[in-house]
Scaffold this motif. Structure first.
Motif, mmCIF file in Angstrom:
data_model
loop_
_atom_site.group_PDB
_atom_site.id
_atom_site.type_symbol
_atom_site.label_atom_id
_atom_site.label_comp_id
_atom_site.label_asym_id
_atom_site.label_seq_id
_atom_site.Cartn_x
_atom_site.Cartn_y
_atom_site.Cartn_z
ATOM 1 N N ARG A 309 -31.306 -85.495 72.462
ATOM 2 C CA ARG A 309 -29.978 -85.712 71.870
ATOM 3 C C ARG A 309 -30.138 -86.023 70.387
ATOM 4 N NH1 ARG A 309 -25.570 -86.984 69.714
ATOM 5 N NH2 ARG A 309 -23.650 -87.268 70.899
ATOM 6 N N ARG A 371 -28.715 -81.416 72.958
ATOM 7 C CA ARG A 371 -27.303 -81.763 72.810
ATOM 8 C C ARG A 371 -27.052 -82.296 71.406
ATOM 9 N NH1 ARG A 371 -27.469 -78.782 76.257
ATOM 10 N NH2 ARG A 371 -26.828 -79.040 78.449
ATOM 11 N N ARG A 397 -25.943 -77.311 73.365
ATOM 12 C CA ARG A 397 -24.495 -77.445 73.390
ATOM 13 C C ARG A 397 -24.075 -78.571 72.447
ATOM 14 N NH1 ARG A 397 -23.819 -78.099 78.534
ATOM 15 N NH2 ARG A 397 -23.222 -80.297 78.667
ATOM 16 N N THR A 399 -20.929 -81.258 71.611
ATOM 17 C CA THR A 399 -19.756 -81.850 72.247
ATOM 18 C C THR A 399 -19.172 -82.947 71.356
ATOM 19 O OG1 THR A 399 -21.179 -83.414 73.425
ATOM 20 C CG2 THR A 399 -20.567 -81.392 74.579
ATOM 21 N N GLU A 457 -25.494 -87.633 78.844
ATOM 22 C CA GLU A 457 -25.792 -86.275 79.274
ATOM 23 C C GLU A 457 -26.593 -86.274 80.572
ATOM 24 O OE1 GLU A 457 -25.860 -82.207 79.405
ATOM 25 O OE2 GLU A 457 -24.690 -83.500 78.067
#
Length: 470
Positions: A309, A371, A397, A399, A457
């Motif tokens: 992350r 992420r 991804r 978010t 996540e």
């Protein structure tokens, strides 16, 4: 007063050249306002090395001589008795110097001329006392120079004793409660130190606050954020405003250049730097995480449940600056226990961030999920889209984040307290622990944000619920 200091500096510091700048001039200006009766209670919070002690020595000599006020009676105090006696001797040496006497022939009394207290023939005196012994005696000036020591400010008992002495033993040390003055000059050492109490009491302290590095937005000890330069109003009008405008601008580069500041920051660590130099002390440990909760292990169990992350910034390190970090935290999970396996952390340009993302993804391999945060608005979506395209071929991804940083960190905090989050041994461990243990009052929270995102996540990917792993 500034000119007086420059002219008489060599009497007290014959081997050290006089260096000045706008910060010293501002401190002099505020003391002049006390002399003029415009300020009665003055608090100056400044970093070490800003001539705090010498400034108060010169101020008394200036009031006695150039300002024609030799009748003033002065009580000087500090946490250290040797220090306050040292400074009283310096004042006596300055007043008795040939240069001073040629302009202001002020005579000292022979029957009261000790290092702890000496008097002049105009009924003025300077008495030096340790802060712990302030009962008895009164003055027209009460000068408080660092009421806490760096060694004892962390002790609740020692600090609370100093605060009690300030509240109970200082306010009634004044000859005239309507015109006698109290001046406190100190470095911040704790969120509940004498400076904090002086301001919280609401008894009229004018506060000159000078951090070593300018911060357009400051995170205060209570977690709130304030912005802009220090502004001082006197008699309802703007009296002083910190002239700096850029993050990282130095307070006294004439004496503390950028290279020296960089060395000091490394030596002090972020906690001491935040309090002593930036004048925004934080609790040694924040309320959400403690160091002892994080066990350090040699390795994590083999698992495919991993996520890297990122918390992104795009500002390179500059001289005197303290920008946010770009952080990539690798978190894995095995049977309800979470392992922080690695933290990549740097201050880079946007192009440097791109390279860091790509090289880290290559090292992690394609099984590790990536992420990224997506900032609100069209610009945030565009940046996120760029990074996703840049990492084509990986499970990546972006978010949006919702809620405050503290809210996002709460589930992680609960698991850490339960002993369910461990660190894999690495060079990054200390920087991580220092930041997380001060959260949410630390100067930076990039690693905590990355941890919160990675944890969230993995929860979404897991068959475990919060109840299962609590």
């Amino acid at each position: 007063m500034h000119g007086f200091i420059e002219e008489h500096w060599s009497i007290l510091e014959p081997k050290r050249p006089f260096k000045t700048g706008w910060a010293l001039q501002a401190m002099c200006m505020h003391l002049e306002a006390v002399t003029e009766g415009r300020i009665q209670f003055l608090l100056m919070t400044v970093p070490p090395g800003m001539m705090k002690s010498l400034l108060l020595v010169f101020w008394t000599a200036w009031e006695w001589g150039p300002r024609g006020m030799p009748h003033l009676q002065v009580l000087a105090t500090s946490y250290s008795q040797p220090n306050v006696l040292r400074d009283n001797l310096k004042l006596r040496r300055l007043v008795e110097s040939e240069k001073y006497q040629a302009l202001w022939p002020l005579q000292l009394r022979a029957d009261q001329n000790a290092k702890g207290k000496f008097e002049n023939t105009e009924n003025g005196f300077s008495e030096a006392r340790p802060f712990s012994s302030m009962t008895g005696g009164r003055g027209d000036r009460v000068k408080i120079d660092d009421p806490h020591s760096t060694e004892t400010a962390e002790s609740d008992a020692e600090r609370e004793t100093a605060v009690r002495i300030f509240r109970e033993g200082i306010s009634d040390r004044l000859n005239d409660i309507t015109s006698s003055a109290i001046v406190i000059i100190m470095q911040r050492l704790h969120s509940k130190d004498v400076a904090a109490v002086a301001l919280s009491l609401g008894i009229g302290f004018v506060h000159l606050n000078l951090p070593m590095e300018f911060e357009a937005a400051r995170k205060e000890s209570d977690g709130s954020v304030s912005g802009g330069p220090c502004r001082v109003e006197v008699d309802g009008e703007l009296f002083f405003e910190d002239p700096r405008t850029r993050d990282g601008e130095l307070l006294f580069p004439e004496r503390f250049p950028a290279a020296e500041i960089a060395r000091l920051k490394k030596a002090k660590g972020s906690y001491a730097w935040a309090g002593q130099y930036q004048q925004r002390p934080t609790p040694r440990e924040g309320g959400m995480f403690k160091r002892s909760w994080f066990e350090v292990v040699d390795a994590a169990p083999a698992t495919t449940r991993k996520v890297r992350r990122w918390d992104l910034a795009s500002t390179e390190q500059s001289a005197g600056g303290d920008p946010d970090w770009t952080v990539g935290l690798l978190l894995s999970e095995c049977a309800g226990t979470y392992y922080i396996e690695d933290v990549q952390r740097d201050r880079l340009s946007p192009a440097g961030v791109d390279r860091m993302l790509k090289s880290t993804a290559s090292q992690d391999g394609r099984t590790v999920k990536i992420r990224l945060p997506q900032d609100p608005g069209a610009a945030g979506k565009a940046v996120a889209s760029h990074h996703v395209k840049w990492l084509v071929g990986y499970d990546v991804r972006a978010t949006p984040e919702t809620g405050s940083k503290e809210v996002r960190a709460t589930p992680v905090s609960a698991q850490a307290e339960a002993g369910n989050i461990k660190l894999v041994r690495g060079a990054w461990n200390e920087a991580f622990l220092e930041e997380v243990s001060m959260f949410p009052n630390a100067p930076h929270d990039d690693q905590v944000d990355a941890l919160s995102g990675a944890f969230a996540e993995l929860l979404q990917m897991s068959s475990y619920s919060l109840a299962n792993v609590a």
